[in-house]
Design a protein around this motif. Structure first.
Motif, mmCIF file in Angstrom:
data_model
loop_
_atom_site.group_PDB
_atom_site.id
_atom_site.type_symbol
_atom_site.label_atom_id
_atom_site.label_comp_id
_atom_site.label_asym_id
_atom_site.label_seq_id
_atom_site.Cartn_x
_atom_site.Cartn_y
_atom_site.Cartn_z
ATOM 1 N N ILE A 117 -9.659 -1.806 -8.614
ATOM 2 C CA ILE A 117 -9.208 -0.473 -8.205
ATOM 3 C C ILE A 117 -10.283 0.208 -7.360
ATOM 4 O O ILE A 117 -9.987 0.847 -6.342
ATOM 5 N N GLY A 118 -11.549 0.072 -7.794
ATOM 6 C CA GLY A 118 -12.641 0.663 -7.023
ATOM 7 C C GLY A 118 -12.718 0.093 -5.622
ATOM 8 O O GLY A 118 -12.899 0.831 -4.641
ATOM 9 N N ILE A 119 -12.574 -1.218 -5.493
ATOM 10 C CA ILE A 119 -12.625 -1.865 -4.179
ATOM 11 C C ILE A 119 -11.452 -1.408 -3.309
ATOM 12 O O ILE A 119 -11.610 -1.172 -2.105
ATOM 13 N N VAL A 120 -10.274 -1.256 -3.932
ATOM 14 C CA VAL A 120 -9.110 -0.766 -3.182
ATOM 15 C C VAL A 120 -9.363 0.639 -2.656
ATOM 16 O O VAL A 120 -9.061 0.949 -1.490
ATOM 17 N N PHE A 121 -9.929 1.512 -3.493
ATOM 18 C CA PHE A 121 -10.244 2.875 -3.049
ATOM 19 C C PHE A 121 -11.211 2.845 -1.867
ATOM 20 O O PHE A 121 -11.038 3.581 -0.892
ATOM 21 N N ILE A 122 -12.224 2.008 -1.953
ATOM 22 C CA ILE A 122 -13.181 1.908 -0.848
ATOM 23 C C ILE A 122 -12.476 1.414 0.414
ATOM 24 O O ILE A 122 -12.694 1.948 1.520
ATOM 25 N N GLY A 123 -11.624 0.393 0.257
ATOM 26 C CA GLY A 123 -10.896 -0.130 1.405
ATOM 27 C C GLY A 123 -9.991 0.906 2.042
ATOM 28 O O GLY A 123 -9.933 1.021 3.274
ATOM 29 N N VAL A 124 -9.293 1.684 1.205
ATOM 30 C CA VAL A 124 -8.420 2.739 1.734
ATOM 31 C C VAL A 124 -9.249 3.797 2.453
ATOM 32 O O VAL A 124 -8.858 4.303 3.513
ATOM 33 N N GLY A 125 -10.413 4.130 1.883
ATOM 34 C CA GLY A 125 -11.283 5.117 2.530
ATOM 35 C C GLY A 125 -11.749 4.657 3.893
ATOM 36 O O GLY A 125 -11.717 5.421 4.870
ATOM 37 N N VAL A 126 -12.179 3.407 3.978
ATOM 38 C CA VAL A 126 -12.615 2.861 5.266
ATOM 39 C C VAL A 126 -11.456 2.866 6.265
ATOM 40 O O VAL A 126 -11.634 3.172 7.448
ATOM 41 N N HIS A 127 -10.256 2.552 5.772
ATOM 42 C CA HIS A 127 -9.074 2.553 6.643
ATOM 43 C C HIS A 127 -8.781 3.953 7.176
ATOM 44 O O HIS A 127 -8.324 4.107 8.318
ATOM 45 N N ILE A 161 -15.189 7.846 -4.499
ATOM 46 C CA ILE A 161 -14.466 7.569 -5.744
ATOM 47 C C ILE A 161 -14.484 6.080 -6.041
ATOM 48 O O ILE A 161 -14.735 5.652 -7.184
ATOM 49 N N GLY A 162 -14.224 5.260 -5.027
ATOM 50 C CA GLY A 162 -14.241 3.814 -5.222
ATOM 51 C C GLY A 162 -15.599 3.300 -5.646
ATOM 52 O O GLY A 162 -15.697 2.394 -6.482
ATOM 53 N N THR A 163 -16.650 3.888 -5.090
ATOM 54 C CA THR A 163 -18.011 3.495 -5.468
ATOM 55 C C THR A 163 -18.279 3.835 -6.932
ATOM 56 O O THR A 163 -18.834 3.022 -7.686
ATOM 57 N N PHE A 164 -17.877 5.046 -7.356
ATOM 58 C CA PHE A 164 -18.056 5.441 -8.750
ATOM 59 C C PHE A 164 -17.317 4.484 -9.691
ATOM 60 O O PHE A 164 -17.846 4.059 -10.727
ATOM 61 N N LEU A 165 -16.079 4.146 -9.346
ATOM 62 C CA LEU A 165 -15.286 3.259 -10.193
ATOM 63 C C LEU A 165 -15.901 1.865 -10.252
ATOM 64 O O LEU A 165 -15.946 1.241 -11.322
ATOM 65 N N ALA A 169 -17.481 6.937 -13.862
ATOM 66 C CA ALA A 169 -16.255 7.097 -13.079
ATOM 67 C C ALA A 169 -15.980 8.577 -12.827
ATOM 68 O O ALA A 169 -16.112 9.411 -13.718
ATOM 69 N N GLU A 170 -15.608 8.884 -11.611
ATOM 70 C CA GLU A 170 -15.305 10.264 -11.242
ATOM 71 C C GLU A 170 -14.055 10.296 -10.368
ATOM 72 O O GLU A 170 -13.795 9.386 -9.590
ATOM 73 N N GLY A 171 -13.281 11.369 -10.533
ATOM 74 C CA GLY A 171 -12.152 11.619 -9.657
ATOM 75 C C GLY A 171 -12.548 12.564 -8.539
ATOM 76 O O GLY A 171 -13.732 12.760 -8.249
ATOM 77 N N LEU A 172 -11.552 13.193 -7.925
ATOM 78 C CA LEU A 172 -11.818 14.075 -6.793
ATOM 79 C C LEU A 172 -12.703 15.250 -7.188
ATOM 80 O O LEU A 172 -13.664 15.587 -6.485
ATOM 81 N N GLY A 186 0.821 -1.212 0.000
ATOM 82 C CA GLY A 186 0.000 0.000 0.000
ATOM 83 C C GLY A 186 0.854 1.260 0.000
ATOM 84 O O GLY A 186 0.521 2.243 -0.671
ATOM 85 N N PHE A 187 1.980 1.248 0.765
ATOM 86 C CA PHE A 187 2.891 2.392 0.754
ATOM 87 C C PHE A 187 3.428 2.634 -0.655
ATOM 88 O O PHE A 187 3.481 3.767 -1.130
#
Length: 272
Positions: free
Chosen positions: A153-163, A208-212, A224-227, A102-103
């Protein structure tokens, strides 16, 4: 060897600080411009790429984006060093490997922004605004297996957000601060800034992860949407001005949190 290790310690500390300053400047500017839009004083609902182009148009903009590009490259090197040398002591089990990966991914994501800074300097803004999130998503969907990559990628974004929410709730950021060197009086304020900033960034990443993920499931890159797209979407919701204002303040807070990290982030010497 002692000299080299000491020099490496200083280099890593300086690299981390420069990286967090550059990252903080981007998030602070994104939040500030969005906040100005919310209160009717101009500004714009922009993503990180648009903000870099906006900074390039400021007085001394070429110098600023040059420094910003150097700082972003420093952040990339810092994240890669964290992953390679295990500076956070995450270990070599599956959980530690995932965190170190992740880093590395976090750092590599900022290569594109550093490259954009270099491109703007070289081409002097002549190249246009670049591709949008939906355009890049469409290109990815054209590749074999691109749908599954996009969903991942979308799932990773969601996971990072939850983290990020989890870090804010558990105050894990304190582990990386030189608490003993920080001013005791403002500590509650600094912690409030950190928690608000992490929570706001977590919310943005989840959206973002949800959109992706929706774009992958429906095979529609327009979803798909960014920030910048997330900020536009929030503004269009019921009570959108309040939602956008809260998230904008949170992104400003996250920028300030990065500045705090630049001054008090704990960096460790690699075990060589």
């Amino acid at each position: 060897m002692k000299f080299s290790l000491a020099g490496l310690r200083n280099a890593l500390s300086g690299t981390a600080s420069a990286g967090y300053i550059a990252k903080g400047m981007i998030y602070f500017t994104v939040g500030w411009l969005s906040l100005l839009t919310t209160i009717g004083l101009g500004g714009q609902q922009a993503g990180t790429g648009e903000v870099i182009r906006a900074i390039a148009l400021w007085p001394f903009g070429t110098l600023l984006i040059g420094l910003l590009g150097i700082g972003l490259l420093a952040y990339v090197l810092w994240r890669l060093a964290q992953a390679w040398w295990d500076l956070e002591h995450k270990g070599n089990d599956w959980k530690g490997i995932l965190q170190r990966l992740g880093f590395a991914i976090s750092g590599l994501l900022y290569i594109a922004l550093a490259w954009q800074c270099a491109t703007l300097i070289i081409l002097s803004l002549a190249s246009g605004g670049g591709s949008s999130t939906s355009q890049r998503t469409a290109e990815l969907l054209d590749y074999p297996g691109g749908l599954f990559v996009l969903l991942g990628i979308g799932i990773v974004f969601i996971g990072v957000g939850v983290h990020q929410f989890y870090r804010a709730w558990k105050r894990h950021y304190r582990r990386n601060w030189h608490i003993e060197d920080m001013p005791k009086g403002p500590m509650p304020l600094l912690e409030g800034i950190a928690r608000l900033g992490l929570a706001a960034r977590g919310l943005v990443f989840v959206i973002i992860g949800t959109f992706l993920s929706v774009a992958a499931i429906e095979v529609d890159p327009d979803n798909a949407e960014g920030l910048g797209g997330v900020l536009h979407t929030l503004a269009e919701q019921p009570y959108g001005r309040w939602l956008l204002g809260g998230v904008s303040l949170g992104l400003v807070a996250y920028g300030l949190y990065c500045f705090i990290n630049a001054g008090y982030r704990r960096t460790r010497t690699p075990r060589l």
